[in-house]
Design an enzyme around this catalytic site. Structure first.
Site, PDB file in Angstrom:
ATOM      1  N   GLY A  23       3.024   5.856  -2.856  1.00  0.00           N
ATOM      2  CA  GLY A  23       4.200   6.634  -3.213  1.00  0.00           C
ATOM      3  C   GLY A  23       4.398   6.714  -4.712  1.00  0.00           C
ATOM      4  O   GLY A  23       4.792   7.758  -5.249  1.00  0.00           O
ATOM      5  N   GLY A  42       0.812  -1.212   0.000  1.00  0.00           N
ATOM      6  CA  GLY A  42       0.000   0.000   0.000  1.00  0.00           C
ATOM      7  C   GLY A  42       0.843   1.259   0.000  1.00  0.00           C
ATOM      8  O   GLY A  42       0.561   2.216  -0.739  1.00  0.00           O
ATOM      9  N   ASP A  43       1.889   1.275   0.823  1.00  0.00           N
ATOM     10  CA  ASP A  43       2.788   2.435   0.863  1.00  0.00           C
ATOM     11  C   ASP A  43       3.467   2.645  -0.480  1.00  0.00           C
ATOM     12  O   ASP A  43       3.573   3.774  -0.965  1.00  0.00           O
ATOM     13  CB  ASP A  43       3.847   2.235   1.945  1.00  0.00           C
ATOM     14  N   ALA A  44       3.930   1.551  -1.081  1.00  0.00           N
ATOM     15  CA  ALA A  44       4.631   1.661  -2.357  1.00  0.00           C
ATOM     16  C   ALA A  44       3.705   2.167  -3.460  1.00  0.00           C
ATOM     17  O   ALA A  44       4.094   3.007  -4.279  1.00  0.00           O
ATOM     18  CB  ALA A  44       5.231   0.310  -2.743  1.00  0.00           C
TER      19      ALA A  44
END
Length: 397
Positions: free
Chosen positions: A173, A168-170
């Site tokens: 980003g 999710g973070d990737a």
């Protein structure tokens, strides 16, 4: 400095992963990244990671590569003034605080746009800058759950699983970096900056294919299926005699026929149960058992060589060890090695995608905390030694 973004300066105020991954991507393609960190402990990513030789994170050198580390206490008035001075000479500001945090510090978009009307502000949060959930704290795992990927990941008889990385973070980003480049392109026409609003759950949702119309129109809810692609066969992970796991994707009619020839079972391609895509999908489990019996009698290297010669898409499930010794990774320079003060040398993934005329590159690994204070505050902002000493004594930097 090289790369398509080598004329872009980015101020990164985010911590942990989503915002910093956006900065990593922009820096990979040449942008100058000035990362502002808390003077006391810096970005928590400096301490994260499974293995920490010498007490150092092996994650930090990757996510902070190509970045200049500058300490700045954003909770102080002088620290906030320093941000405004930096923004006046920047193109992009990346942040991933909870909505309203920068506004409380007098660093909201309106305030910063007054300093620099061409500023692109990239905001990465769990739920976005608006809506009833906006004030909530949000991590990548929660975004994965809300965006739908967790529900369909894992084995069908077990609870939802994670992908093994901070997906999710990737994704958030990546979408943030994508938005930043689009906003910079739009600025060339309008002369004005804007806000890029990247929400974790929406970044995940963007990758969910036809999940929504499948439910509303077709009445079908996707569920966890493990390694199997439902109704598509053979397409699975199969065991080998030497204990490896090989993925074979031979579901297309012509490719399946080539697979049956390698298996010395051309009769399968003529069997009504397996002759068409739909038939193979309807008999998926039975066909997987046949392929499994065949692969289990061969060692992985010989099996893959035969499949590749026949034009059947197949591959070993790679580990880090495989990647570091594979000739294709080497030929493509998919892995780069950088000098590091503690580890001597550190390998990491190279820049993607590859551009033919203006390629990006990894220039250095994540730096020590405040390593570029003098260069940025002294060189860029023109502060003298006495001013820097006072900022340090006051806990601003």
């Amino acid at each position: 400095m090289s790369g398509p973004l080598s004329d872009i300066r980015v101020i990164e105020t985010g911590t942990l992963l989503a915002g910093p991954f956006c900065g990593q991507l922009l820096g990979d393609h040449g942008a100058e990244i000035i990362k502002l960190e808390d003077p006391g402990r810096g970005d928590p990513m400096r301490q994260w990671g499974r293995e920490r030789p010498y007490g150092k994170s092996l994650w930090w050198p990757v996510v902070a590569r190509n970045k200049m580390s500058v300490t700045c206490n954003l909770r102080t008035e002088r620290g906030q003034e320093l941000v405004r001075e930096l923004v006046a000479q920047a193109d992009v500001l990346v942040e991933n605080f909870r909505p309203g945090t920068l506004e409380r510090w007098g660093l909201g978009f309106e305030e910063l746009a007054a300093v620099n009307p061409r500023l692109v502000m990239v905001r990465v949060t769990g739920y976005g800058q608006s809506g009833p959930y906006a004030p909530r704290a949000g991590f990548g795992s929660i975004g994965e759950a809300m965006g739908g990927i967790r529900h369909i990941t894992g084995e069908p008889d077990r609870p939802p699983s994670r992908a093994g990385i901070s997906l999710g973070d990737a994704l958030a980003g990546t979408m943030a970096a994508y938005g930043a480049v689009m906003a910079l392109h739009a600025r060339e026409r309008t002369g004005a900056g804007q806000v890029v609003d990247s929400a974790l759950y929406e970044a995940v949702l963007a990758y969910m294919e036809s999940l929504l119309p499948e439910w509303e129109i077709g009445g079908y809810q996707r569920e966890r299926t493990g390694p199997v692609l439902p109704n598509v066969a053979p397409s699975n992970v199969y065991p080998t005699a030497d204990g490896a796991a090989v993925l074979i994707a031979a579901n297309q009619d012509t490719v399946f026929r080539r697979l049956t020839e390698v298996m010395d079972r051309p009769d399968l391609a003529e069997d009504p149960k397996y002759a068409t895509h739909g038939a193979r999908g309807a008999h998926q489990s039975e066909l997987d058992d046949i392929v499994t019996t065949w692969t289990a009698g061969h060692e992985a290297q010989a099996l893959l060589a035969a499949l590749h010669r026949a034009g059947v898409p197949a591959g070993k499930t790679f580990t880090a060890s495989d990647m570091l010794t594979d000739p294709h990774f080497a030929a493509r320079e998919a892995i780069v090695r950088l000098p590091h003060p503690d580890f001597g040398e550190i390998p990491m993934q190279n820049v993607v995608p590859k551009l033919s005329a203006t390629p990006g590159g990894v220039r250095w690994a994540g730096p020590e905390l405040g390593a570029h204070n003098d260069e940025v505050y002294g060189g860029l902002l023109g502060l003298g030694a006495e001013q820097l000493e006072k900022l340090t004594a006051d806990g601003v930097i």
